[in-house]
Write a protein that holds these residues in place. Structure first.
Motif, short mmCIF file in Angstrom:
data_model
loop_
_atom_site.label_atom_id
_atom_site.label_comp_id
_atom_site.label_asym_id
_atom_site.label_seq_id
_atom_site.Cartn_x
_atom_site.Cartn_y
_atom_site.Cartn_z
N SER A 108 0.83 -1.21 0.00
CA SER A 108 0.00 0.00 0.00
C SER A 108 0.86 1.25 0.00
O SER A 108 0.57 2.21 -0.71
N GLU A 109 1.93 1.24 0.82
CA GLU A 109 2.83 2.39 0.87
C GLU A 109 3.51 2.62 -0.48
O GLU A 109 3.64 3.76 -0.93
N TYR A 166 -1.25 11.85 0.27
CA TYR A 166 -1.96 12.92 0.98
C TYR A 166 -3.38 12.47 1.36
O TYR A 166 -3.91 12.88 2.39
N LEU A 167 -3.99 11.61 0.54
CA LEU A 167 -5.31 11.09 0.88
C LEU A 167 -5.22 10.16 2.08
O LEU A 167 -6.09 10.18 2.96
N TYR A 168 -4.16 9.37 2.13
CA TYR A 168 -3.94 8.48 3.27
C TYR A 168 -3.75 9.30 4.55
O TYR A 168 -4.32 8.99 5.59
N LYS A 211 -5.86 11.32 9.68
CA LYS A 211 -6.22 12.47 10.52
C LYS A 211 -7.69 12.37 10.95
O LYS A 211 -8.03 12.58 12.11
N ILE A 212 -8.56 12.03 10.00
CA ILE A 212 -9.99 11.86 10.30
C ILE A 212 -10.20 10.70 11.27
O ILE A 212 -11.01 10.80 12.21
N LYS A 213 -9.46 9.64 11.07
CA LYS A 213 -9.56 8.46 11.95
C LYS A 213 -9.17 8.83 13.38
O LYS A 213 -9.87 8.47 14.34
#
Length: 191
Positions: free
Chosen positions: A143-144, A154-156, A161-163
């Motif tokens: 994934s990385e 940046y989406l990750y 951050k949301i998590k």
């Protein structure tokens, strides 16, 4: 950023192209099976100087050039003994010298590119058998790699951050709920 394919018959020199690019940037050939001392021809005479090519490239509208020579064994200038020639490198930006020295140029390239040699290999050049490493990489590692290839890191980071914010709010909510239950118990006990 683009994705391109270098293809050809076995022995056509595809890996040599990867080795040249990776050596110029990081001072080591691509792949885990080749070493810097393999860059010198076995047929070179002991007194022949080994020189690498020059890599010209552009990043963020800045033109760079790297000249790098590998470490190798050569005939001593005095006597018949062999001596190790130290590696040498120069990094230019727009024809001005940025830094010299093999390790210094490598460190500067890591800063400019934002990744070390191993990360660069995984992201920018998947040479022959190295593709299998990507295929067999564990889920998180794969994934990385794909996040870097396709620029979705940046989406990750936004997702993480949301998590974290969600978990923080959930924790606060549960604490408030427990506090309310305690207060409710205190009210009924005191009656």
């Amino acid at each position: 950023m683009g994705i391109f394919l270098i293809s050809g018959e076995t022995g056509a020199g595809k890996t040599t192209i990867f080795d040249g690019i990776c050596f110029a940037l990081y001072g080591e050939p691509s792949g885990s099976y080749r070493k810097q001392d393999m860059l010198r021809s076995d047929f070179a005479k002991d007194e022949t100087e080994t020189k690498s090519g020059i890599l010209n490239f552009r990043i963020a509208k800045k033109q760079y050039k790297i000249e790098r020579n590998p470490s190798y064994m050569r005939k001593s200038k005095r006597g018949d003994k062999m001596t190790r020639q130290s590696p040498y490198a120069v990094l230019y930006q727009e024809d001005e010298i940025v830094t010299t020295g093999s390790q210094q140029v490598t460190a500067q390239m890591e800063e400019i590119l934002g990744m070390d040699r191993m990360q660069y290999q995984q992201i920018s050049m998947i040479a022959q058998g190295e593709f299998l490493k990507l295929l067999y990489a564990k889920g998180k590692e794969r994934s990385e790699i794909f996040r870097k290839i396709f620029g979705t890191w940046y989406l990750y980071e936004f997702q993480e951050k949301i998590k974290r914010r969600h978990l923080s709010c959930k924790y606060e909510y549960e604490n408030l709920g427990n506090t309310l239950l305690e207060q409710e118990d205190n009210i009924f006990v005191s009656k």
